[in-house]
Enzyme design. Structure first.
Site, PDB file in Angstrom:
ATOM      1  N   TRP A 133       0.617  -1.536  -0.117  1.00 20.91           N
ATOM      2  CA  TRP A 133      -0.294   0.114  -0.091  1.00 20.91           C
ATOM      3  C   TRP A 133       0.476   1.064   0.008  1.00 20.91           C
ATOM      4  O   TRP A 133       0.528   2.465  -0.667  1.00 20.91           O
ATOM      5  CB  TRP A 133      -1.045   0.023   1.009  1.00 20.91           C
ATOM      6  CG  TRP A 133      -0.235  -0.469   2.302  1.00 20.91           C
ATOM      7  CD1 TRP A 133      -0.451  -1.307   3.059  1.00 20.91           C
ATOM      8  CD2 TRP A 133       0.961   0.138   3.051  1.00 20.91           C
ATOM      9  NE1 TRP A 133       0.887  -1.479   4.622  1.00 20.91           N
ATOM     10  CE2 TRP A 133       1.132  -0.089   4.702  1.00 20.91           C
ATOM     11  CE3 TRP A 133       0.711   1.853   3.226  1.00 20.91           C
ATOM     12  CZ2 TRP A 133       1.879   0.167   4.554  1.00 20.91           C
ATOM     13  CZ3 TRP A 133       1.411   2.757   4.235  1.00 20.91           C
ATOM     14  CH2 TRP A 133       2.504   1.925   4.691  1.00 20.91           C
ATOM     15  N   ARG A 175       5.933  -0.480 -11.842  1.00 23.47           N
ATOM     16  CA  ARG A 175       7.536  -0.474 -11.714  1.00 23.47           C
ATOM     17  C   ARG A 175       7.677  -2.580 -12.272  1.00 23.47           C
ATOM     18  O   ARG A 175       8.590  -3.219 -12.327  1.00 23.47           O
ATOM     19  CB  ARG A 175       7.793  -1.377 -10.325  1.00 23.47           C
ATOM     20  CG  ARG A 175       9.503  -0.896  -9.977  1.00 23.47           C
ATOM     21  CD  ARG A 175      10.295  -0.460  -9.213  1.00 23.47           C
ATOM     22  NE  ARG A 175       9.847  -0.920  -7.775  1.00 23.47           N
ATOM     23  CZ  ARG A 175      10.768  -1.190  -6.591  1.00 23.47           C
ATOM     24  NH1 ARG A 175      10.888   0.150  -5.860  1.00 23.47           N
ATOM     25  NH2 ARG A 175      10.239  -2.277  -5.770  1.00 23.47           N
ATOM     26  N   PRO A 233      -2.916  -5.524  -6.026  1.00 21.91           N
ATOM     27  CA  PRO A 233      -2.967  -4.487  -5.443  1.00 21.91           C
ATOM     28  C   PRO A 233      -2.860  -5.018  -3.765  1.00 21.91           C
ATOM     29  O   PRO A 233      -4.077  -5.349  -3.173  1.00 21.91           O
ATOM     30  CB  PRO A 233      -3.523  -3.269  -5.440  1.00 21.91           C
ATOM     31  CG  PRO A 233      -4.556  -4.450  -6.513  1.00 21.91           C
ATOM     32  CD  PRO A 233      -4.494  -5.374  -6.241  1.00 21.91           C
ATOM     33  N   ALA A 234      -2.599  -4.086  -2.948  1.00 21.65           N
ATOM     34  CA  ALA A 234      -3.123  -4.271  -2.076  1.00 21.65           C
ATOM     35  C   ALA A 234      -4.257  -3.620  -0.953  1.00 21.65           C
ATOM     36  O   ALA A 234      -4.819  -2.730  -1.718  1.00 21.65           O
ATOM     37  CB  ALA A 234      -2.281  -3.407  -0.428  1.00 21.65           C
ATOM     38  N   GLY A 253       6.679  -6.372  -0.669  1.00 23.61           N
ATOM     39  CA  GLY A 253       6.316  -6.774   0.615  1.00 23.61           C
ATOM     40  C   GLY A 253       7.033  -6.738   1.644  1.00 23.61           C
ATOM     41  O   GLY A 253       7.824  -6.195   1.476  1.00 23.61           O
ATOM     42  N   SER A 254       6.891  -7.384   2.918  1.00 25.08           N
ATOM     43  CA  SER A 254       7.202  -7.726   3.210  1.00 25.08           C
ATOM     44  C   SER A 254       7.784  -8.601   3.706  1.00 25.08           C
ATOM     45  O   SER A 254       7.627  -9.754   2.958  1.00 25.08           O
ATOM     46  CB  SER A 254       6.472  -7.945   5.258  1.00 25.08           C
ATOM     47  OG  SER A 254       5.371  -8.711   4.847  1.00 25.08           O
ATOM     48  N   GLU A 304      10.771  -7.956  -3.623  1.00 22.12           N
ATOM     49  CA  GLU A 304      10.971  -6.713  -3.407  1.00 22.12           C
ATOM     50  C   GLU A 304      10.689  -6.704  -1.527  1.00 22.12           C
ATOM     51  O   GLU A 304       9.348  -6.248  -1.744  1.00 22.12           O
ATOM     52  CB  GLU A 304      10.613  -5.827  -4.473  1.00 22.12           C
ATOM     53  CG  GLU A 304      11.117  -5.532  -5.067  1.00 22.12           C
ATOM     54  CD  GLU A 304      12.720  -5.087  -5.269  1.00 22.12           C
ATOM     55  OE1 GLU A 304      13.518  -4.947  -4.126  1.00 22.12           O
ATOM     56  OE2 GLU A 304      13.509  -5.313  -6.401  1.00 22.12           O
ATOM     57  N   ARG A 317      10.429  10.793   3.580  1.00 22.93           N
ATOM     58  CA  ARG A 317       9.377  11.300   2.126  1.00 22.93           C
ATOM     59  C   ARG A 317       7.947   9.880   2.461  1.00 22.93           C
ATOM     60  O   ARG A 317       8.426   9.197   3.188  1.00 22.93           O
ATOM     61  CB  ARG A 317      10.225  10.557   1.181  1.00 22.93           C
ATOM     62  CG  ARG A 317       9.595  10.007  -0.269  1.00 22.93           C
ATOM     63  CD  ARG A 317      10.596  10.126  -1.553  1.00 22.93           C
ATOM     64  NE  ARG A 317      11.130   8.687  -1.471  1.00 22.93           N
ATOM     65  CZ  ARG A 317      11.122   8.122  -2.301  1.00 22.93           C
ATOM     66  NH1 ARG A 317      10.730   7.796  -3.007  1.00 22.93           N
ATOM     67  NH2 ARG A 317      11.736   6.484  -1.721  1.00 22.93           N
ATOM     68  N   GLU A 322      11.856  -2.668  10.914  1.00 24.90           N
ATOM     69  CA  GLU A 322      10.906  -1.654  10.620  1.00 24.90           C
ATOM     70  C   GLU A 322      10.024  -0.859  11.204  1.00 24.90           C
ATOM     71  O   GLU A 322       9.246  -1.353  12.017  1.00 24.90           O
ATOM     72  CB  GLU A 322      10.472  -1.712   9.186  1.00 24.90           C
ATOM     73  CG  GLU A 322      11.119  -2.541   7.813  1.00 24.90           C
ATOM     74  CD  GLU A 322      10.029  -2.618   6.783  1.00 24.90           C
ATOM     75  OE1 GLU A 322       9.257  -3.404   7.012  1.00 24.90           O
ATOM     76  OE2 GLU A 322      10.880  -2.140   5.669  1.00 24.90           O
ATOM     77  N   SER A 334      15.976   5.728  -5.109  1.00 25.46           N
ATOM     78  CA  SER A 334      15.017   5.475  -6.347  1.00 25.46           C
ATOM     79  C   SER A 334      15.386   5.874  -7.567  1.00 25.46           C
ATOM     80  O   SER A 334      15.156   7.083  -7.616  1.00 25.46           O
ATOM     81  CB  SER A 334      13.703   5.389  -5.476  1.00 25.46           C
ATOM     82  OG  SER A 334      13.367   4.669  -4.385  1.00 25.46           O
TER      83      SER A 334
HETATM   84  P1  NAP Z   1       2.238  -6.927   2.612  1.00 28.59           P
HETATM   85  O1  NAP Z   1       1.710  -6.966   5.073  1.00 28.59           O
HETATM   86  O2  NAP Z   1       3.835  -7.842   2.946  1.00 28.59           O
HETATM   87  O3  NAP Z   1       1.795  -7.303   2.173  1.00 28.59           O
HETATM   88  C1  NAP Z   1       1.838  -6.898   0.561  1.00 28.59           C
HETATM   89  C2  NAP Z   1       1.203  -7.312  -0.518  1.00 28.59           C
HETATM   90  O4  NAP Z   1       0.787  -9.091   0.128  1.00 28.59           O
HETATM   91  C3  NAP Z   1      -0.119  -7.128  -0.364  1.00 28.59           C
HETATM   92  O5  NAP Z   1      -1.263  -7.068  -1.222  1.00 28.59           O
HETATM   93  C4  NAP Z   1      -0.631  -7.694   0.917  1.00 28.59           C
HETATM   94  O6  NAP Z   1      -2.071  -8.085   0.824  1.00 28.59           O
HETATM   95  C5  NAP Z   1      -0.448  -9.392  -0.094  1.00 28.59           C
HETATM   96  N1  NAP Z   1      -0.678 -10.154   1.238  1.00 28.59           N
HETATM   97  C6  NAP Z   1      -0.138 -10.156   2.824  1.00 28.59           C
HETATM   98  N2  NAP Z   1      -0.443 -10.950   3.465  1.00 28.59           N
HETATM   99  C7  NAP Z   1      -0.503 -12.239   1.764  1.00 28.59           C
HETATM  100  C8  NAP Z   1      -0.695 -13.818   2.314  1.00 28.59           C
HETATM  101  N3  NAP Z   1      -0.622 -14.671   3.030  1.00 28.59           N
HETATM  102  N4  NAP Z   1       0.296 -14.588   1.088  1.00 28.59           N
HETATM  103  C9  NAP Z   1      -0.170 -13.525  -0.550  1.00 28.59           C
HETATM  104  N5  NAP Z   1      -0.350 -12.141  -0.336  1.00 28.59           N
HETATM  105  C10 NAP Z   1      -0.609 -11.893   0.893  1.00 28.59           C
HETATM  106  O7  NAP Z   1       3.131  -5.805   3.230  1.00 28.59           O
HETATM  107  P2  NAP Z   1       2.145  -4.414   2.943  1.00 28.59           P
HETATM  108  O8  NAP Z   1       2.276  -3.977   4.679  1.00 28.59           O
HETATM  109  O9  NAP Z   1       1.755  -3.803   2.322  1.00 28.59           O
HETATM  110  O10 NAP Z   1       3.987  -3.231   2.440  1.00 28.59           O
HETATM  111  C11 NAP Z   1       5.070  -3.028   3.617  1.00 28.59           C
HETATM  112  C12 NAP Z   1       6.266  -3.961   3.336  1.00 28.59           C
HETATM  113  O11 NAP Z   1       6.546  -3.870   2.208  1.00 28.59           O
HETATM  114  C13 NAP Z   1       6.926  -3.540   4.247  1.00 28.59           C
HETATM  115  O12 NAP Z   1       8.099  -4.344   5.274  1.00 28.59           O
HETATM  116  C14 NAP Z   1       8.193  -2.392   3.309  1.00 28.59           C
HETATM  117  O13 NAP Z   1       9.171  -2.483   3.428  1.00 28.59           O
HETATM  118  C15 NAP Z   1       7.879  -3.418   2.438  1.00 28.59           C
HETATM  119  N6  NAP Z   1       8.297  -2.594   0.863  1.00 28.59           N
HETATM  120  C16 NAP Z   1       9.177  -2.895   0.157  1.00 28.59           C
HETATM  121  C17 NAP Z   1       9.711  -2.250  -1.227  1.00 28.59           C
HETATM  122  C18 NAP Z   1      10.990  -2.323  -1.926  1.00 28.59           C
HETATM  123  O14 NAP Z   1      11.175  -1.939  -2.954  1.00 28.59           O
HETATM  124  N7  NAP Z   1      11.885  -3.547  -1.146  1.00 28.59           N
HETATM  125  C19 NAP Z   1       8.767  -1.498  -1.315  1.00 28.59           C
HETATM  126  C20 NAP Z   1       7.940  -1.348  -0.889  1.00 28.59           C
HETATM  127  C21 NAP Z   1       6.681  -1.429   0.563  1.00 28.59           C
HETATM  128  P3  NAP Z   1      -3.867  -7.391   1.613  1.00 28.59           P
HETATM  129  O15 NAP Z   1      -3.242  -6.042   1.487  1.00 28.59           O
HETATM  130  O16 NAP Z   1      -4.968  -7.717   0.960  1.00 28.59           O
HETATM  131  O17 NAP Z   1      -3.288  -7.880   3.304  1.00 28.59           O
END
Ligand code: NAP
Length: 491
Positions: free
Chosen positions: A164, A173, A189-190, A242-243, A264, A292, A395, A455
């Site tokens: 998100w 990207r 998407p989230a 994501g995480s 990522e 940011r 984080e 970035s």
């Molecule tokens: P997240 O909880 O891991 O969720 C990311 C995506 O995965 C969302 O679309 C989420 O859907 C989905 N998801 C959650 N549980 C899942 C499962 N069991 N199976 C498949 N998909 C699943 O991360 P977030 O809170 O949205 O984003 C923050 C994290 O992203 C941070 O850790 C940040 O560092 C990381 N991030 C990394 C980068 C990079 O380029 N390295 C860039 C941006 C963010 P739902 O929303 O429906 O739960």
């Protein structure tokens, strides 16, 4: 949600959010549905409701991507590039509208959101240019008799999962290089920020992306729904942002079909300031690297490591700059720090700050969630943070600058590398030779050397250690969506 609530909450500011929530986008059609409320984090109010996709919908999305795959692969790179350029143009023409939508559902300031739209659009322009320059290899085998020909082919249907915090850029990207490579995709998407993904889906169609090439599906059941796609033998690629925790789960799922994975994941960026740094430049960079998106970025400076001789001046300067930030709803024009994404995010930040204070950190600024509607945490500076604090490992993902002290360069390097993450790091010194030497000792995929922002669509974005696998952006990003085909022949 009652229809009355949906009616009253669907308009926010001048934007009719319900017009972006038309349903799942599969095979170029909108399949209406409900079940996922979208919240404005500056008020906590529901502003729209999007469809809750099922396993059957996921199968339909893969069916659509499979049906469109042959035609898209056969479309010439030049024609694909022209469509991608049109996506770039349309995004830039609608920069303000898209920025407002991002700001509304994510909370980030309009300035950050406009920056995100420009960054996100640039992936289309970059990969329009890159897609017509993908070359293979040709060589004579060492024995002399045979020829080695290497061709790069689209890898196949790709499942893309995005977070998100950058609702537009994390999608483009992936989508832009996938399309440039000749792949068709399903994007999940989230749940917090689906409106931007759906607004962009409509824009791709307008730009000429054929039906079925990009499909978008939201769900409250991401584990089961994405597993159904990852276990479909027609799918050949997973690209996830994501995480790290969810990344591990997805890698396990993808291992069942031995899928190619680009990951990522999370970060814990050190921001190292040496005594010989230009203090003003370091403070400017610190504000970008920390603030940011209000700190909600994977590349956000999570640990400020500051050398003894400049420590007090850096803390004073950072505190003054953080104090001057205007906090408010992201959509208000003068806001510099918007709300966090959810109440849960605020709870996490509060727990990390309270743990750091219990272990001896001094609160220089902020340190307590704001008592107002929405999910606001104020710009915060903590000095003398202990290396044992939870925030040294996790984080923070919020506007909290944690400042640690070091004496020697060896100490700084050891502290910087003392994490399972390896995404980004920042180094400030006026001695470029020292900066390069320290860069080579830091275990991350990206370094900002006297810069607070790494970035760039032209640069390879990605992490080492548990921050991920593969790279996005640059010529590396498109190869993630291609497979090398080696042809041995005796010409
Ligand atoms: P997240 O909880 O891991 O969720 C990311 C995506 O995965 C969302 O679309 C989420 O859907 C989905 N998801 C959650 N549980 C899942 C499962 N069991 N199976 C498949 N998909 C699943 O991360 P977030 O809170 O949205 O984003 C923050 C994290 O992203 C941070 O850790 C940040 O560092 C990381 N991030 C990394 C980068 C990079 O380029 N390295 C860039 C941006 C963010 P739902 O929303 O429906 O739960």
């Amino acid at each position: 949600m009652s229809s009355a609530t949906a009616q009253s909450s669907s308009r926010s500011g001048n934007l009719d959010c319900s017009s972006y929530a038309r349903g799942l986008y599969i095979n170029g059609k909108w399949l209406p549905g409900k079940g996922i409320p979208v919240t404005d984090p500056s008020s906590g109010n529901v502003i729209a409701e999007v469809a809750d996709g099922s396993v059957d919908d996921a199968r339909a999305a893969v069916d659509a991507a499979a049906a469109a795959a042959g035609g898209w692969r056969a479309t010439s790179p030049r024609n694909r590039a022209q469509i991608l350029l049109k996506c770039f143009d349309l995004m830039m023409q609608r920069q303000d509208e898209l920025a407002y939508l991002i700001s509304l559902e994510n909370g980030k300031s309009l300035a950050d959101a406009r920056g995100e739209v420009a960054y996100a659009a640039e992936f289309f322009r970059w990969y329009a240019e890159e897609g017509v320059r993908i070359s293979g290899e040709f060589m004579t085998s060492p024995g002399g008799g045979n020829r080695i020909i290497v061709d790069y082919e689209p890898i196949g249907i790709a499942v893309l999962i995005t977070p998100w915090n950058f609702p537009a850029a994390m999608a483009t990207r992936k989508i832009a290089p996938a399309l440039a490579a000749g792949c068709t995709v399903v994007l999940k998407p989230a749940s917090e920020t689906p409106l931007t993904a759906y607004a962009l889906a409509a824009l791709y169609s307008e730009a000429g992306v054929p039906d079925g090439v990009v499909n978008v599906l939201t769900t409250t059941n991401p584990g089961t729904v994405t597993a159904a796609m990852l276990n479909d033998s027609r799918v050949r690629k997973l690209s996830f942002t994501g995480s790290t925790g969810v990344g591990r789960l997805l890698l396990a799922e993808a291992s069942k079909s031995v899928l190619s994975c680009s990951m990522e994941l999370g970060g814990n960026a050190p921001f190292i300031v040496f005594d010989d740094a230009d203090l003003d430049a370091a403070l400017d960079g610190a504000m970008v690297a920390k603030m940011r998106n209000g700190g909600e970025a994977c590349t956000a400076a999570n640990r400020f490591l500051v050398q003894d001789g400049i420590y007090d001046r850096f803390v004073a300067g950072l505190t003054a700059r953080m104090k001057a930030l205007k906090v408010g709803p992201g959509t208000e024009p003068d806001t510099e720090c918007g709300p966090m994404i959810t109440r849960k995010a605020i709870d996490k930040i509060e727990a990390l700050v309270s743990d750091a204070v219990d272990r001896g950190a001094k609160v220089e600024l902020g340190g307590k969630a704001l008592d107002r509607e929405g999910y606001f945490y104020p710009p915060t500076v903590l000095s003398n943070v202990s290396h044992d604090a939870d925030m040294a490992k996790d984080e923070i993902f919020g506007p909290v600058a944690a400042v640690y002290r070091f004496g020697t360069a060896d100490e700084a390097v050891a502290m910087a590398n003392d994490t399972e993450y390896g995404l980004a790091a920042y180094i400030y010194t006026q001695d470029i030779r020292k900066g390069m030497a320290i860069s080579s000792r830091i275990e991350t995929g990206m370094i900002g050397l006297n810069r607070g922002l790494v970035s760039d669509p032209a640069g390879p974005f990605g992490g080492t250690k548990q921050s991920g696998l593969g790279r996005e952006g640059s010529h590396h990003g498109v190869i993630e969506f291609m497979e090398a085909k080696y042809i041995a022949t005796s010409l």
